[in-house]
Each structure stands twice: as structure tokens, then as C-alpha cells.
Scaffold this motif. Structure first.
Motif, PDB file in Angstrom:
ATOM      1  N   VAL A 264       0.865  -1.178   0.000  1.00  7.99           N
ATOM      2  CA  VAL A 264       0.000   0.000   0.000  1.00  7.99           C
ATOM      3  C   VAL A 264       0.899   1.225   0.000  1.00  7.99           C
ATOM      4  N   SER A 265       0.683   2.089  -0.982  1.00  3.68           N
ATOM      5  CA  SER A 265       1.461   3.318  -1.118  1.00  3.68           C
ATOM      6  C   SER A 265       0.617   4.503  -0.668  1.00  3.68           C
ATOM      7  N   LEU A 266       1.212   5.375   0.146  1.00  5.35           N
ATOM      8  CA  LEU A 266       0.533   6.592   0.586  1.00  5.35           C
ATOM      9  C   LEU A 266       1.100   7.789  -0.160  1.00  5.35           C
ATOM     10  N   ASN A 267       0.222   8.523  -0.813  1.00  2.00           N
ATOM     11  CA  ASN A 267       0.610   9.784  -1.448  1.00  2.00           C
ATOM     12  C   ASN A 267       0.222  10.896  -0.485  1.00  2.00           C
ATOM     13  N   MET A 268       1.238  11.517   0.122  1.00  2.00           N
ATOM     14  CA  MET A 268       0.993  12.535   1.136  1.00  2.00           C
ATOM     15  C   MET A 268       0.535  13.863   0.536  1.00  2.00           C
ATOM     16  N   LYS A 269       0.818  14.064  -0.746  1.00  4.04           N
ATOM     17  CA  LYS A 269       0.460  15.311  -1.428  1.00  4.04           C
ATOM     18  C   LYS A 269      -0.246  14.994  -2.750  1.00  4.04           C
ATOM     19  N   PRO A 270      -1.421  14.375  -2.690  1.00  5.19           N
ATOM     20  CA  PRO A 270      -2.070  13.915  -3.923  1.00  5.19           C
ATOM     21  C   PRO A 270      -2.518  15.032  -4.856  1.00  5.19           C
ATOM     22  N   ALA A 271      -2.611  16.256  -4.344  1.00  3.47           N
ATOM     23  CA  ALA A 271      -3.044  17.366  -5.202  1.00  3.47           C
ATOM     24  C   ALA A 271      -1.893  17.948  -6.015  1.00  3.47           C
ATOM     25  N   LEU A 272      -0.652  17.511  -5.727  1.00  3.21           N
ATOM     26  CA  LEU A 272       0.520  18.068  -6.397  1.00  3.21           C
ATOM     27  C   LEU A 272       1.167  17.048  -7.321  1.00  3.21           C
ATOM     28  N   THR A 273       1.704  17.530  -8.438  1.00  4.31           N
ATOM     29  CA  THR A 273       2.487  16.671  -9.319  1.00  4.31           C
ATOM     30  C   THR A 273       3.887  16.511  -8.734  1.00  4.31           C
ATOM     31  N   ALA A 274       4.655  15.572  -9.282  1.00  2.00           N
ATOM     32  CA  ALA A 274       6.030  15.373  -8.823  1.00  2.00           C
ATOM     33  C   ALA A 274       6.845  16.653  -8.997  1.00  2.00           C
ATOM     34  N   GLU A 275       6.623  17.351 -10.108  1.00  4.98           N
ATOM     35  CA  GLU A 275       7.349  18.602 -10.359  1.00  4.98           C
ATOM     36  C   GLU A 275       6.975  19.666  -9.330  1.00  4.98           C
ATOM     37  N   GLN A 276       5.696  19.757  -8.997  1.00  6.32           N
ATOM     38  CA  GLN A 276       5.255  20.741  -8.008  1.00  6.32           C
ATOM     39  C   GLN A 276       5.812  20.424  -6.624  1.00  6.32           C
ATOM     40  N   ILE A 277       5.877  19.142  -6.286  1.00  5.60           N
ATOM     41  CA  ILE A 277       6.465  18.753  -5.001  1.00  5.60           C
ATOM     42  C   ILE A 277       7.937  19.141  -4.956  1.00  5.60           C
ATOM     43  N   ASP A 278       8.639  18.900  -6.058  1.00  8.06           N
ATOM     44  CA  ASP A 278      10.062  19.229  -6.107  1.00  8.06           C
ATOM     45  C   ASP A 278      10.282  20.729  -5.958  1.00  8.06           C
ATOM     46  N   LEU A 279       9.458  21.527  -6.620  1.00  9.20           N
ATOM     47  CA  LEU A 279       9.576  22.982  -6.501  1.00  9.20           C
ATOM     48  C   LEU A 279       9.297  23.437  -5.072  1.00  9.20           C
ATOM     49  N   ARG A 280       8.324  22.798  -4.438  1.00 13.58           N
ATOM     50  CA  ARG A 280       8.008  23.142  -3.048  1.00 13.58           C
ATOM     51  C   ARG A 280       9.189  22.816  -2.138  1.00 13.58           C
ATOM     52  N   LEU A 281       9.817  21.659  -2.347  1.00 12.64           N
ATOM     53  CA  LEU A 281      10.978  21.281  -1.542  1.00 12.64           C
ATOM     54  C   LEU A 281      12.133  22.261  -1.751  1.00 12.64           C
ATOM     55  N   GLN A 282      12.383  22.603  -3.000  1.00 15.26           N
ATOM     56  CA  GLN A 282      13.467  23.545  -3.278  1.00 15.26           C
ATOM     57  C   GLN A 282      13.219  24.875  -2.570  1.00 15.26           C
ATOM     58  N   ARG A 283      11.982  25.343  -2.612  1.00 12.79           N
ATOM     59  CA  ARG A 283      11.660  26.610  -1.963  1.00 12.79           C
ATOM     60  C   ARG A 283      11.859  26.525  -0.451  1.00 12.79           C
ATOM     61  N   GLU A 284      11.382  25.419   0.152  1.00 11.31           N
ATOM     62  CA  GLU A 284      11.524  25.247   1.597  1.00 11.31           C
ATOM     63  C   GLU A 284      13.000  25.216   2.001  1.00 11.31           C
ATOM     64  N   PHE A 285      13.808  24.497   1.239  1.00 12.83           N
ATOM     65  CA  PHE A 285      15.228  24.390   1.578  1.00 12.83           C
ATOM     66  C   PHE A 285      15.954  25.722   1.367  1.00 12.83           C
ATOM     67  N   GLN A 286      15.586  26.438   0.299  1.00 10.12           N
ATOM     68  CA  GLN A 286      16.240  27.717   0.021  1.00 10.12           C
ATOM     69  C   GLN A 286      15.876  28.778   1.056  1.00 10.12           C
ATOM     70  N   GLU A 287      14.635  28.743   1.537  1.00 10.17           N
ATOM     71  CA  GLU A 287      14.195  29.733   2.523  1.00 10.17           C
ATOM     72  C   GLU A 287      14.690  29.425   3.927  1.00 10.17           C
ATOM     73  N   ASN A 288      15.139  28.192   4.149  1.00  3.68           N
ATOM     74  CA  ASN A 288      15.607  27.781   5.479  1.00  3.68           C
ATOM     75  C   ASN A 288      16.952  27.073   5.362  1.00  3.68           C
TER      76      ASN A 288
END
Length: 356
Positions: A264-288
């Protein structure tokens, strides 16, 4: 001596409904229940709140019973969810529809549903005998003649078998109906659990017990191939996975387990594409940039989940954001959309909400 035309065996939801309807149609009805109280399992539904039904359409219901759901179509064509809702609302139980189409009494009391069914039977003068387990259904000349209970014979022209399955035995569902049906010559298919919590093989789940997740997608994989998917709520337990979407998948899981590896696989961010998740991670890491990975991921995940998550991603919890490599970020991104658990089995049959 009272001589009913119809005997209903079982005082759960279906038995109470059957007894009330038979009486409404003019029959003299006797209901036999082996427990000291009626409607015990109905009183437990929705954690005592009374999850009566769902607003989904007929096709959705049938697919939920896959692959054996087609036999329900004719039944649903005659009496479906809106009919059931109308039945209770016209008998003094106002209902409300919640997320996912789930229907509950406005009062949040499952016992209000039980009370409505009891009133339904009382209006038709249904007679009720509690603590009366049925030992045998008597047949004569190819027809039902009555039943035996507590050493006494109760005559009847028709018997309705409404004993439930074999789950939650403390409510009286101990498989009596299978025994009685078999004694009449019916073939009984192997009983399997349905709507049952799942047991996983990952030790990390233990640290998450009690954690609930909302708005996630759970996807079932059989031998690596996507099979079925559900969106909604779930909960981690000390043995694995449970909650609404897991229970919905569980019937299919039970079918798949003998066929090969089940995950069973859990998608924690089902509303986001893989690209959108990656952009979100980059932003979080860059801001912190000077914060540790664990601290940053708390913006994306429940805090209790972060240590298990980073362990799976093989990323140190205190590693600074500006030191995280693209490979590590990719592993985190992939886990956010595919946090996978191997299913080793399911809980015992007596813990299933229903049996199939």
C-alpha cells in the motif's frame, strides 16, 4: 399460544428492518435474538456516531464490492441509499452528509438508528424474544415449519435468516447463520473478512501508532502493479494501517494476499504533481538554509512522521538544508508521493467490521 406467520432470526439492523417490514405488510412476526440487547453492531457503527450509508451512486457501491458486487444491482434498484435515508428521517432521525458522502444522524448517536428500528417493529406489533438462540430450522414436506430455540418449538410459515456474519462476536455475530443455512442444504462459501485493518511488515509503523492522516491517497499494488486507489483519511496503528480508506481497500487486499506481494502506497500530497512537489521542496530548503531537514519537513508532514520519513529517505535529520544533495531531495520527493508499506496480512476475522 402465539403462532407467528414469520419468524426472524437475528435482532440486528437487517433483522429489525425485516421484522418491521413483514409486520407492515400484515404478517404476524416473532423476532428471536440470542443476545440480551438488540442492534448491538449498529450501535457501534461510525465509532458510535452511526455511519448509516454513503451518498455514492449505485455503480460506486457495486465497485466497492468488486469483483462480486454485480449481484447487488437488482437489490439496489428496489431500495437504495436515499430510500434508507428517507426511512430514518420520516421516523424522527434527521441525517447529515459529511466528507466523502458519509451519512450520520445529526445527533451523532448510532443508538438513535436502533431506536427508530425498534419503533418500526413496535408499530407492527412485532413480538421479540431476547436471549433465544436458534438451534435448528425445522423442515417438513419441503417447506419451513418453524424453529427450535431453548428446547422449544416455534411454528411458522416462513423464516428470515438475519444473523449477520462472523465478525465482532461480542455483538452476537458468531456465524450461526452459516451453520443454519448449511443444515438446510445450502453450500457455504469460505468466509473472509472485509473492512478489516491491515498488518504491515515495517517496524517504523510502530512509532506512528495513533497518527491520523487526512486528504491522502492510498494505492494498492499487487506484485508491483497498481490495482486500486482511495482518497481520504487513515490512521497508523501498532500493527499497521487502518482508517476509512484502508478499510475500503482491505477487501481487495484480502483477495490479493495469496497471489503475491501486496503493498500500500501513501501519497501525502495527492493534489501536487512530482514537479510541483520538487519545486516546493526547493523553496523550503532555500528559505531555510541553516535549518535541519527534520525541521523543514515539519512544514510538509506531521512532526511524528518526520523521523520515520527521513530514515526511509536515508537523510540525516539534522543535515542542514543547504547541504542536501539533489539525490536526497529526489528521494524525499518520491517518498512524499509514494510512501510504501508491505502488507503481511490482516487482523483476525473477529475484528472485521463485516464478513464477505
Amino acid at each position: 399460544m402465539y403462532s407467528p406467520g414469520v419468524i426472524v432470526i437475528g435482532g440486528g439492523a437487517s433483522g429489525l428492518m425485516a421484522a418491521g417490514r413483514a409486520a407492515e405488510m400484515g404478517a404476524r412476526v416473532l423476532l428471536l435474538e440470542k443476545m440480551p440487547r438488540l442492534g448491538l453492531k449498529l450501535g457501534l457503527t461510525g465509532k458510535g456516531r452511526g455511519n448509516l450509508t454513503n451518498q455514492g451512486d449505485i455503480q460506486t457501491f457495486i465497485q466497492s464490492y468488486a469483483p462480486d458486487g454485480k449481484f447487488l444491482r437488482n437489490c439496489f434498484a428496489r431500495f437504495f441509499n436515499q430510500d434508507l435515508m428517507d426511512f430514518f428521517e420520516t421516523r424522527g432521525v434527521p441525517l447529515t452528509v459529511e466528507r466523502g458522502g458519509r451519512v450520520f444522524p445529526v445527533s451523532d448517536r448510532a443508538l438513535d438508528l436502533v431506536s427508530a428500528l425498534l419503533r418500526y417493529g413496535q408499530q407492527g406489533r412485532v413480538r421479540i424474544a431476547k436471549e433465544h438462540p436458534v438451534e435448528k430450522i425445522e423442515i417438513g414436506n419441503g417447506a419451513v415449519t418453524g424453529v427450535w430455540s431453548r428446547g422449544r418449538f416455534f411454528e411458522a410459515q416462513a423464516v428470515v435468516l438475519a444473523t449477520g456474519g462472523a465478525s465482532y462476536p461480542q455483538t452476537g455475530s458468531t456465524g450461526d447463520g452459516y451453520r443454519l443455512a448449511r443444515s438446510l442444504g445450502h453450500t457455504i462459501m469460505p468466509v473472509r473478512p472485509y473492512l478489516i485493518p491491515l498488518v504491515t511488515g515495517e517496524d517504523g509503523v510502530t512509532g506512528l501508532q495513533g497518527l491520523s492522516l487526512k486528504n491522502v491517497r492510498a494505492t494498492l499494488y499487487l506484485k508491483g502493479v497498481k490495482d486500486q486507489s482511495e482518497f481520504g483519511e487513515m490512521i497508523f496503528t501498532h500493527f499497521g494501517l487502518s482508517g476509512p480508506i484502508i478499510l475500503t481497500l482491505s477487501g481487495r487486499v484480502v483477495d490479493c494476499l495469496p497471489k503475491g506481494k501486496v503493498e500500500v502506497s501513501l501519497n501525502m500530497k495527492p493534489a501536487l504533481t512530482a514537479e510541483q512537489i520538487d519545486l516546493r521542496l526547493q523553496r523550503e530548503f532555500q528559505e531555510n538554509p541553516l535549518k535541519g531537514a527534520a525541521s523543514v519537513l515539519k512544514n510538509l508532514l506531521p512532526s511524528r512522521m518526520v523521523p520515520v520519513f527521513l530514515s526511509r529517505a536515508d537523510v540525516s535529520a539534522d543535515k542542514k538544508s543547504n547541504q542536501i544533495t539533489s539525490g536526497e531531495r529526489n528521494r524525499i520527493r518520491n517518498l512524499l508521493s509514494d510512501f510504501r508499506f508491505t502488507i503481511q496480512g490482516h487482523r483476525p476475522l473477529d475484528e472485521a467490521i463485516i464478513t464477505a
